[in-house]
Design a protein around this motif. Structure first.
Motif: not given
Length: 334
Positions: A12, A15-16, A242, A245-246
């Protein structure tokens, strides 16, 4: 959605970084068409928050008390993690090269390492130090060795403030959610941050200028709103959700080091979409950044430092009562 697996957190986080890395390739055509940097980023932040708003309202059903409990965290994200970081970065590039400002801002992971070192009086793990050296070397190669030069002291000071704001972003994002969904946190922070930036623009502190004609992108002319929507959805809404979240899954230190991949992805997208040259030195820099991330991850969990976190992000008790009350041990990442 909360992620407990470090491996999933790394995915994640990448992805960010990839999402954040797309912003330059899509915002640059707007800037070349006459948009001021502050207008582009204000539109990006506000639109990104509005994109997330419906999802945030759905995710917050039954969780509204969590949003109220996190009100100071949301405010800190909006003011420090979003508005201040952007404001000081664009103030810096008025007097110093963009590459220099970007390099200084992206030293935020080293600031976090330094804060922990000072607050604990413990030398960081050798792998963390090695990873920091690799990461800095990689950044210099990707951003460009010419970024290191003697420049305006005020511009350097503004860039340093942007670095502090970036570090605060990771500290805030890594704090326990206490039931607040990442999409709700990101939406609230972006909307409030966008309003702060908009207020700075309306009062003349930030210059707001925009044009509404076609812009060139990937060899074709597109309506001005196409790159702006892409930046709002991908580079802002998806990136912040993201990223938050990460950070909660990995901790502020590792998440901040993984975020350095943003400059690598930015160079790749500039090559693919804008035809900018991708040099062997930039590829080597990307490899060094990956090596730095691997070293920091191998060093293990970061030390829990409540005092350091509270210096950057005041606890509600500090704001409400004027004192800092130590939080339970489980509220700090270990």
């Amino acid at each position: 959605m909360k992620i407990s697996s470090p491996s999933a957190g790394l995915v994640v986080a990448v992805i960010a970084s990839l999402s954040f890395g797309t912003s330059g390739a899509f915002i640059k055509p707007l800037l070349e068409a006459g948009w001021s940097p502050s207008a582009a980023v204000t539109a990006r932040v506000l639109l990104g928050g509005l994109v997330l708003l419906p999802l945030a309202l759905i995710s917050l059903r039954g969780s509204w008390p969590a949003l109220w409990r996190a009100r100071w965290r949301v405010l800190a994200m909006a003011v420090a993690g979003v508005a201040s970081t952007q404001f000081f970065y664009f103030a810096a590039i008025q007097t110093i090269p963009v590459a220099t400002a970007a390099l200084i801002e992206l030293l935020a992971p080293l600031l976090l390492v330094g804060v922990v070192w000072v607050m604990t009086r413990r030398i960081p793990h050798a792998l963390v130090l090695v990873g920091s050296l690799f990461a800095v070397g990689g950044l210099v190669l990707v951003v460009g060795p010419g970024a290191i030069r003697a420049v305006d002291p005020l511009g350097l000071a503004f860039a340093a403030c942007a670095m502090v704001g970036c570090a605060i972003y990771f500290v805030i994002a890594a704090r326990p959610s206490d039931g607040l969904p990442p999409v709700g946190f990101a939406a609230a922070g972006l909307v409030l941050g966008g309003l702060v930036l908009g207020a700075l623009g309306l009062t003349g502190v930030l210059p707001l200028a925009a044009t509404f004609g076609p812009v060139p992108l990937a060899g074709t002319a597109l309506p001005w709103w196409v790159p702006l929507v892409i930046v709002a959805v991908v580079s802002t809404a998806l990136a912040y959700v993201s990223g938050i979240t990460s950070a909660e899954a990995l901790g502020s230190r590792l998440a901040s080091f993984v975020s350095l991949l943003e400059v690598v992805f930015a160079a790749l997208f500039a090559w693919l979409l804008l035809g900018e040259q991708l040099t062997p030195l930039q590829l080597l820099g990307g490899a060094l950044i990956l090596g730095g991330i691997a070293a920091v991850r191998a060093a293990g969990s970061e030390t829990a430092v409540p005092a350091a976190l509270d210096l950057l992000v005041p606890l509600p008790a500090m704001v409400d009562a004027g004192v800092v009350e130590p939080a339970p041990a489980h509220e700090y990442r270990g």
